[in-house]
Design a protein around this motif. Structure first.
Motif, PDB file in Angstrom:
ATOM      1  N   SER A 135       0.807  -1.214   0.000  1.00  0.00           N
ATOM      2  CA  SER A 135       0.000   0.000   0.000  1.00  0.00           C
ATOM      3  C   SER A 135       0.844   1.269   0.000  1.00  0.00           C
ATOM      4  O   SER A 135       0.326   2.357  -0.245  1.00  0.00           O
ATOM      5  CB  SER A 135      -0.937   0.014   1.213  1.00  0.00           C
ATOM      6  N   ALA A 136       2.138   1.160   0.293  1.00  0.00           N
ATOM      7  CA  ALA A 136       3.004   2.343   0.332  1.00  0.00           C
ATOM      8  C   ALA A 136       4.022   2.291  -0.801  1.00  0.00           C
ATOM      9  O   ALA A 136       4.516   1.226  -1.173  1.00  0.00           O
ATOM     10  CB  ALA A 136       3.722   2.435   1.676  1.00  0.00           C
ATOM     11  N   VAL A 137       4.325   3.459  -1.335  1.00  0.00           N
ATOM     12  CA  VAL A 137       5.316   3.588  -2.388  1.00  0.00           C
ATOM     13  C   VAL A 137       6.354   4.596  -1.929  1.00  0.00           C
ATOM     14  O   VAL A 137       6.024   5.757  -1.676  1.00  0.00           O
ATOM     15  CB  VAL A 137       4.676   4.065  -3.708  1.00  0.00           C
ATOM     16  N   LYS A 138       7.602   4.183  -1.791  1.00  0.00           N
ATOM     17  CA  LYS A 138       8.672   5.090  -1.385  1.00  0.00           C
ATOM     18  C   LYS A 138       9.873   4.875  -2.304  1.00  0.00           C
ATOM     19  O   LYS A 138      10.351   3.747  -2.455  1.00  0.00           O
ATOM     20  CB  LYS A 138       9.070   4.852   0.077  1.00  0.00           C
ATOM     21  N   GLN A 139      10.327   5.954  -2.929  1.00  0.00           N
ATOM     22  CA  GLN A 139      11.487   5.881  -3.812  1.00  0.00           C
ATOM     23  C   GLN A 139      12.334   7.137  -3.605  1.00  0.00           C
ATOM     24  O   GLN A 139      11.812   8.225  -3.370  1.00  0.00           O
ATOM     25  CB  GLN A 139      11.059   5.790  -5.279  1.00  0.00           C
ATOM     26  N   ASN A 140      13.649   6.960  -3.706  1.00  0.00           N
ATOM     27  CA  ASN A 140      14.582   8.082  -3.608  1.00  0.00           C
ATOM     28  C   ASN A 140      15.797   7.721  -4.468  1.00  0.00           C
ATOM     29  O   ASN A 140      16.535   6.795  -4.145  1.00  0.00           O
ATOM     30  CB  ASN A 140      15.006   8.321  -2.156  1.00  0.00           C
ATOM     31  N   TYR A 141      15.970   8.433  -5.572  1.00  0.00           N
ATOM     32  CA  TYR A 141      17.074   8.087  -6.470  1.00  0.00           C
ATOM     33  C   TYR A 141      17.615   9.354  -7.141  1.00  0.00           C
ATOM     34  O   TYR A 141      16.924  10.361  -7.278  1.00  0.00           O
ATOM     35  CB  TYR A 141      16.643   7.074  -7.535  1.00  0.00           C
ATOM     36  N   THR A 142      18.885   9.274  -7.537  1.00  0.00           N
ATOM     37  CA  THR A 142      19.558  10.385  -8.207  1.00  0.00           C
ATOM     38  C   THR A 142      20.129   9.883  -9.524  1.00  0.00           C
ATOM     39  O   THR A 142      20.707   8.792  -9.588  1.00  0.00           O
ATOM     40  CB  THR A 142      20.688  10.953  -7.333  1.00  0.00           C
ATOM     41  N   ASN A 143      19.966  10.679 -10.573  1.00  0.00           N
ATOM     42  CA  ASN A 143      20.421  10.285 -11.906  1.00  0.00           C
ATOM     43  C   ASN A 143      21.316  11.360 -12.506  1.00  0.00           C
ATOM     44  O   ASN A 143      21.015  12.550 -12.422  1.00  0.00           O
ATOM     45  CB  ASN A 143      19.232  10.047 -12.841  1.00  0.00           C
ATOM     46  N   LEU A 144      22.416  10.912 -13.100  1.00  0.00           N
ATOM     47  CA  LEU A 144      23.274  11.789 -13.891  1.00  0.00           C
ATOM     48  C   LEU A 144      22.971  11.524 -15.355  1.00  0.00           C
ATOM     49  O   LEU A 144      23.101  10.391 -15.830  1.00  0.00           O
ATOM     50  CB  LEU A 144      24.750  11.514 -13.599  1.00  0.00           C
ATOM     51  N   LEU A 145      22.559  12.565 -16.084  1.00  0.00           N
ATOM     52  CA  LEU A 145      22.040  12.408 -17.428  1.00  0.00           C
ATOM     53  C   LEU A 145      22.832  13.297 -18.394  1.00  0.00           C
ATOM     54  O   LEU A 145      22.554  14.488 -18.539  1.00  0.00           O
ATOM     55  CB  LEU A 145      20.555  12.769 -17.454  1.00  0.00           C
ATOM     56  N   PRO A 146      23.847  12.738 -19.057  1.00  0.00           N
ATOM     57  CA  PRO A 146      24.699  13.536 -19.951  1.00  0.00           C
ATOM     58  C   PRO A 146      24.123  13.646 -21.358  1.00  0.00           C
ATOM     59  O   PRO A 146      23.265  12.849 -21.760  1.00  0.00           O
ATOM     60  CB  PRO A 146      26.002  12.732 -19.969  1.00  0.00           C
TER      61      PRO A 146
ATOM     62  N   SER B 290      22.109  11.451 -25.998  1.00  0.00           N
ATOM     63  CA  SER B 290      21.541  11.927 -24.737  1.00  0.00           C
ATOM     64  C   SER B 290      21.004  10.751 -23.935  1.00  0.00           C
ATOM     65  O   SER B 290      20.579   9.736 -24.500  1.00  0.00           O
ATOM     66  CB  SER B 290      20.402  12.937 -24.983  1.00  0.00           C
ATOM     67  N   LYS B 291      21.057  10.898 -22.627  1.00  0.00           N
ATOM     68  CA  LYS B 291      20.458   9.915 -21.716  1.00  0.00           C
ATOM     69  C   LYS B 291      19.267  10.597 -21.070  1.00  0.00           C
ATOM     70  O   LYS B 291      19.385  11.709 -20.546  1.00  0.00           O
ATOM     71  CB  LYS B 291      21.452   9.474 -20.652  1.00  0.00           C
ATOM     72  N   ARG B 292      18.105   9.945 -21.119  1.00  0.00           N
ATOM     73  CA  ARG B 292      16.871  10.564 -20.662  1.00  0.00           C
ATOM     74  C   ARG B 292      16.185   9.671 -19.632  1.00  0.00           C
ATOM     75  O   ARG B 292      16.417   8.456 -19.579  1.00  0.00           O
ATOM     76  CB  ARG B 292      15.906  10.787 -21.834  1.00  0.00           C
ATOM     77  N   ILE B 293      15.344  10.290 -18.814  1.00  0.00           N
ATOM     78  CA  ILE B 293      14.572   9.556 -17.815  1.00  0.00           C
ATOM     79  C   ILE B 293      13.100   9.892 -17.987  1.00  0.00           C
ATOM     80  O   ILE B 293      12.751  10.997 -18.413  1.00  0.00           O
ATOM     81  CB  ILE B 293      15.033   9.923 -16.377  1.00  0.00           C
ATOM     82  N   GLN B 294      12.235   8.938 -17.687  1.00  0.00           N
ATOM     83  CA  GLN B 294      10.797   9.195 -17.746  1.00  0.00           C
ATOM     84  C   GLN B 294      10.123   8.605 -16.515  1.00  0.00           C
ATOM     85  O   GLN B 294      10.190   7.402 -16.265  1.00  0.00           O
ATOM     86  CB  GLN B 294      10.183   8.600 -19.011  1.00  0.00           C
ATOM     87  N   ARG B 295       9.492   9.476 -15.773  1.00  0.00           N
ATOM     88  CA  ARG B 295       8.740   9.057 -14.596  1.00  0.00           C
ATOM     89  C   ARG B 295       7.279   8.878 -14.982  1.00  0.00           C
ATOM     90  O   ARG B 295       6.741   9.687 -15.738  1.00  0.00           O
ATOM     91  CB  ARG B 295       8.876  10.104 -13.487  1.00  0.00           C
ATOM     92  N   PRO B 296       6.621   7.850 -14.487  1.00  0.00           N
ATOM     93  CA  PRO B 296       5.218   7.621 -14.859  1.00  0.00           C
ATOM     94  C   PRO B 296       4.302   8.703 -14.294  1.00  0.00           C
ATOM     95  O   PRO B 296       4.470   9.144 -13.162  1.00  0.00           O
ATOM     96  CB  PRO B 296       4.907   6.255 -14.244  1.00  0.00           C
ATOM     97  N   GLN B 297       3.332   9.109 -15.092  1.00  0.00           N
ATOM     98  CA  GLN B 297       2.355  10.103 -14.687  1.00  0.00           C
ATOM     99  C   GLN B 297       1.167   9.412 -14.042  1.00  0.00           C
ATOM    100  O   GLN B 297       1.084   8.181 -13.982  1.00  0.00           O
ATOM    101  CB  GLN B 297       1.932  10.925 -15.909  1.00  0.00           C
ATOM    102  N   ILE B 298       0.203  10.205 -13.540  1.00  0.00           N
ATOM    103  CA  ILE B 298      -0.950   9.662 -12.828  1.00  0.00           C
ATOM    104  C   ILE B 298      -1.728   8.678 -13.700  1.00  0.00           C
ATOM    105  O   ILE B 298      -2.309   7.718 -13.193  1.00  0.00           O
ATOM    106  CB  ILE B 298      -1.878  10.806 -12.335  1.00  0.00           C
ATOM    107  N   PHE B 299      -1.728   8.869 -15.004  1.00  0.00           N
ATOM    108  CA  PHE B 299      -2.417   7.940 -15.893  1.00  0.00           C
ATOM    109  C   PHE B 299      -1.919   6.511 -15.686  1.00  0.00           C
ATOM    110  O   PHE B 299      -2.691   5.556 -15.687  1.00  0.00           O
ATOM    111  CB  PHE B 299      -2.198   8.381 -17.344  1.00  0.00           C
ATOM    112  N   TYR B 300      -0.616   6.355 -15.500  1.00  0.00           N
ATOM    113  CA  TYR B 300      -0.023   5.029 -15.318  1.00  0.00           C
ATOM    114  C   TYR B 300      -0.076   4.563 -13.868  1.00  0.00           C
ATOM    115  O   TYR B 300      -0.015   3.363 -13.602  1.00  0.00           O
ATOM    116  CB  TYR B 300       1.435   5.050 -15.782  1.00  0.00           C
TER     117      TYR B 300
END
Length: 855
Positions: free
Chosen positions: A563-574, A597-607
């Motif tokens: 029931s809980a979601v906890k995440q903490n992460y750091t990304n270096l994106l050149p 390029s290196k890219r990141i995508q976080r899921p939105q509320i839709f997902y």
């Protein structure tokens, strides 16, 4: 824009300066951000397409070319250095996007300087070059103006332009957009696909960020497909496609960024427009009122729209046993109607309190509503035989607003700039349904045996703070740096009521299917980019972005270990880009650009939204709050050349995504479940080709072809699928005499490969006819879309080890609309100021907000 009158026999100058033959190279920063003398700038050897060997020295020559009437820069005007006698060029180049030019390594002496550009009278000046810097007084080019009867030719930008790091589709120049929506506009943008449901893709991926005026918007927070229905095409100036964004953009968008630029006031005095369109599929009205005097400018617009859409579909499902044998388990047939509408409005203020200082305030908001009734007959054969009919009423309501402000400080030193920005956005939407179930193939009240209703309230609040600074170290080196914080607060409150038994049909609250989900996401980031010239032919831009993400989500009811979601992460994106412009007198304007390029995508509320949409009890859908972000490595090689006013752009690209978020379907107790998981590797390799040409001065043709191979694989689920896909389109316009013009657009998309199946191909086409009226202050446009057939069948097939499913979704796309627009006010143009804007583009976007997923 300027107006030029020409005799009928002067057929070569109908449309604007394409001067594609000397455009700047791909990969150079925008005007005002790249150093003078760098490749793509006047003064770079790469910008000298001409010339025979001439005596060299230490002399330098620079100046600025402006339009004599508007005082705006004349972009890419041709500069030629000639001897005092004779016509053999000794040196030359082109102006940058600010109208500036610079020639270097010149011998001292007396020369003639020739300045020319399509649609302007050529000027020639005598200049004396010394051993140092010689500055030419500002050159004001006069627009050519000759009359023959009443024939007037207006110079305009091309419908599609190529720029150093992006492709620009000038929507206001395309007649087939009049009276339409943003979805109609995006269908015609090179490299972009919009399927019949309105879902947006860029080079075959839906992992794309859509911005409005370089900013995120609450309008697109829940659904890009719904947002594109809310923005009228008549308020869109252009659409930019950026396939390899630099580090100063948020690190989202593996496919790239689509930036929709709305029309803005840069005209002195009061001006505006009104428009009305009526059609068989949709109707809309819009108005704008703008004011500018001295240091103050106001921009405002408002619009309303309504649409009507019948729909029909059928589905057949086969279950598989252990030996792979198939047995028919389900047949569904349904039809219904959807009606909807809403409005969109915006208000902007910009103020220049003093030289080098600028303030802006902007607010925009939207409303969107739709409702529909849908009857569906279900013939269940497995696991237990049953027949029933469901009559469902659906409602979708969304409203949003954005508020933003900025302060920009420029300096006497060119390209040095500091800005501070803040923005707050809010999106609130409700999806609800009410259904009655009947035994057999009937909706007679006596056969009613079940009732259910549900509503889901979703909220998305977002606050952003950002600062950016650009500092030039030399004429060929520029450092850009900045920091940003994005604070998101998302919630989903859903309740379900259903009949407890056949004898008690009145719905009661079902706590096991109801919950409240809160989701907080904070992203803090910093970036730095450094652009410099390694030689007269080669320039680099290096950058990196660091982003820290903290996520905290939880369910208020039915607490469990998940029931809980906890995440903490750091990304270096050149990222890195290299631009090369060879010197070739026979093929000026060639550019070659390599980018990574290196890219990141976080899921939105839709997902993420865990709400279970059970309006179709045999096909349910829900999000997954445990999703993690995607990481993608993108590579691109881009080549552009300009030949006699024609543009040719070719790209080869590759994307490799790990931990990819993919739609996943499985059957449980006879019910097809659709959700999302981090289950795969997504690899795409493709080639795209874009070209633009004018066969005759009054006829322009452009087209795009994109062919790519996609490989989808999930080791966790032992699934894989791959195939070659393609899409192509053509856009063509012809201008007749007396203000009459015609435009055509057509596109074809191949079948789509998905992890668990395929979707059928589709086509789209439209024709528009426009007549200018009231001395070009008004126009009347007739548009026809897909007029040869009423519907498109968006057929799809799902094939898993559990089941095979075939569905036909018939979408009504035939449409005819008549639109009238009237413009009023003064038309004295002012040069725009340099301004910054927020660009939140760091989350994965969803599709149709009222289709498969509750938001």
């Amino acid at each position: 824009m300027k107006t030029v009158t020409l005799p009928l026999l002067l057929t070569g100058l109908l449309a604007t300066p394409v001067l594609a033959q000397t455009a700047p190279p791909a990969g150079t920063p925008p005007a005002g951000q790249r150093p003078a003398g760098a490749p793509g700038q006047p003064g770079a050897a790469a910008a000298k397409p001409i010339l025979p060997t001439a005596a060299k020295g230490t002399g330098r020559l620079e100046g600025t070319v402006l339009d004599a009437a508007t005082k705006k820069p004349v972009e890419f005007a041709t500069i030629t250095l000639l001897p005092l006698s004779g016509t053999t060029p000794l040196d030359g180049g082109v102006c940058d996007e600010r109208g500036r030019f610079k020639l270097q390594g010149l011998a001292a002496g007396e020369f003639r300087l020739q300045i020319s550009f399509i649609g302007y009278a050529t000027q020639t000046r005598n200049v004396t070059i010394t051993g140092g810097l010689t500055t030419v007084p500002t050159i004001n080019l006069e627009g050519t103006a000759q009359k023959l009867g009443e024939v007037t030719v207006t110079g305009e930008r091309d419908v599609i332009e190529t720029k150093p790091d992006r492709i620009v589709y000038n929507a206001e120049k395309d007649l087939t957009n009049t009276g339409g929506t943003a979805a109609d506009v995006l269908r015609k943008v090179p490299l972009v696909n919009v399927d019949p449901d309105g879902n947006v893709e860029l080079r075959g991926t839906s992992n794309v960020r859509v911005l409005i005026n370089n900013k995120p918007s609450g309008i697109v927070a829940s659904s890009v497909a719904d947002a594109m229905k809310q923005i009228p095409a008549d308020q869109i100036k252009s659409v930019e496609v950026i396939t390899t964004p630099s580090a100063k953009y948020d690190a989202e968008g593996t496919g790239g960024i689509i930036n929709i630029t709305l029309k803005k006031n840069n005209l002195e005095g009061i001006n505006g427009s009104v428009g009305l369109a009526a059609g068989t599929r949709s109707s809309n009205s819009n108005a704008s009122l703008n004011y500018r005097k001295g240091k103050v400018g106001l921009t405002s617009s408002v619009s309303g729209f309504a649409f009507y859409s019948p729909n029909r579909n059928d589905l057949t499902r086969y279950l598989k046993d252990g030996s792979g044998q198939e047995r028919l388990s389900l047949e569904q047939e349904g039809d219904g109607n959807t009606i909807g509408g809403g409005g969109f409005g915006r208000l902007g203020l910009d103020y220049d309190p003093a030289q080098y200082h600028n303030l802006t305030l902007n607010v925009q908001g939207s409303l969107f509503r739709n409702s529909g009734d849908y009857d569906q007959f279900n013939n269940v054969l497995l696991p237990v035989s049953n027949q029933f009919t469901r009559a469902t009423d659906r409602r979708f309501r969304t409203q949003s607003y954005d508020m933003s402000g900025s302060y920009t400080r420029t300096f006497e030193q060119k390209r040095r700039e500091w800005s501070v920005l803040a923005q707050h956005t809010r999106n609130r939407n409700v999806q609800a349904y009410h259904l009655d179930q009947f035994a057999g193939n009937t909706t007679e009240n006596l056969a009613k045996n079940y009732r259910e209703e549900s509503d889901n309230l979703a909220r998305n609040l977002e606050t952003t703070l950002q600062t950016d600074y650009a500092h030039p170290f030399s004429e060929t080196a520029l450092l850009e740096t900045g920091a940003k914080a994005i604070l998101r607060r998302v919630s989903s409150d859903y309740d379900v009521f259903n009949s407890p038994s056949v004898s008690l049909l009145d719905p009661v609250y079902n706590p096991s299917r109801s919950n409240l989900f809160d989701y907080n996401q904070d992203v803090v980031s910093g970036y730095g980019t450094y652009g410099f010239s390694a030689s007269k032919k080669v320039s680099f831009k290096l950058g990196a972005r660091v982003e820290n993400t903290r996520i905290n989500g939880n369910f208020q009811q039915q607490q469990s270990e998940n029931s809980a979601v906890k995440q903490n992460y750091t990304n270096l994106l050149p990222n890195l880009s290299l631009s090369y412009q060879p010197q070739n007198p026979k093929k000026p304007g060639q550019t070659l650009r390599l980018a990574y390029s290196k890219r990141i995508q976080r899921p939105q509320i839709f997902y993420l939204n865990p709400f279970r949409n059970t309006s179709d009890t045999l096909n349910v859908s829900y999000g997954n709050p445990q999703l993690e972000p995607e990481l993608t490595d993108s590579y691109e090689v881009n080549y552009t050349t300009f030949i006699k006013g024609s543009v040719l752009n070719m790209s080869a690209y590759a994307r490799r995504t790990g931990n990819a978020i993919e739609s996943y379907r499985f059957v449980e107790n006879g019910v097809n479940n659709q959700t999302f998981r981090n289950i795969g590797r997504n690899a795409t390799y493709g080639i795209s080709l874009f070209g633009s040409v004018k066969p005759v001065p009054k006829w322009d043709v452009s087209g795009n072809v994109n062919v790519y191979y996609v490989s989808l694989k999930s080791n966790a689920l032992s699934l894989d699928n791959s195939g070659v896909m393609y899409n192509l389109n053509v856009n063509s316009g012809y201008k007749f005499e007396k203000g009459l013009s015609v435009q055509f657009f057509g596109g074809l998309n191949s079948p789509r490969v998905q992890l668990q199946g395929r979707q059928a191909a589709w086509t789209f086409y439209s024709v528009g006819l426009r007549k200018n009226l009231l001395k070009d202050k008004a126009d009347l446009t007739l548009n026809a879309d897909n007029f040869l057939s009423a519907t498109r069948n968006l057929r799809s097939t799902l094939d898993t080890d559990q089941f095979r499913q075939e569905s036909n979704n018939y979408i009504y796309l035939r449409g005819v609309r008549l639109a009238f627009n009237y413009r009023f006010g003064k038309v004295t143009q002012q040069a725009p100021k340099r301004r910054r804007s927020i660009q939140n583009d760091d989350v994965k976007q969803g599709g149709d907000g009222q289709g498969q997923q509750g938001n």
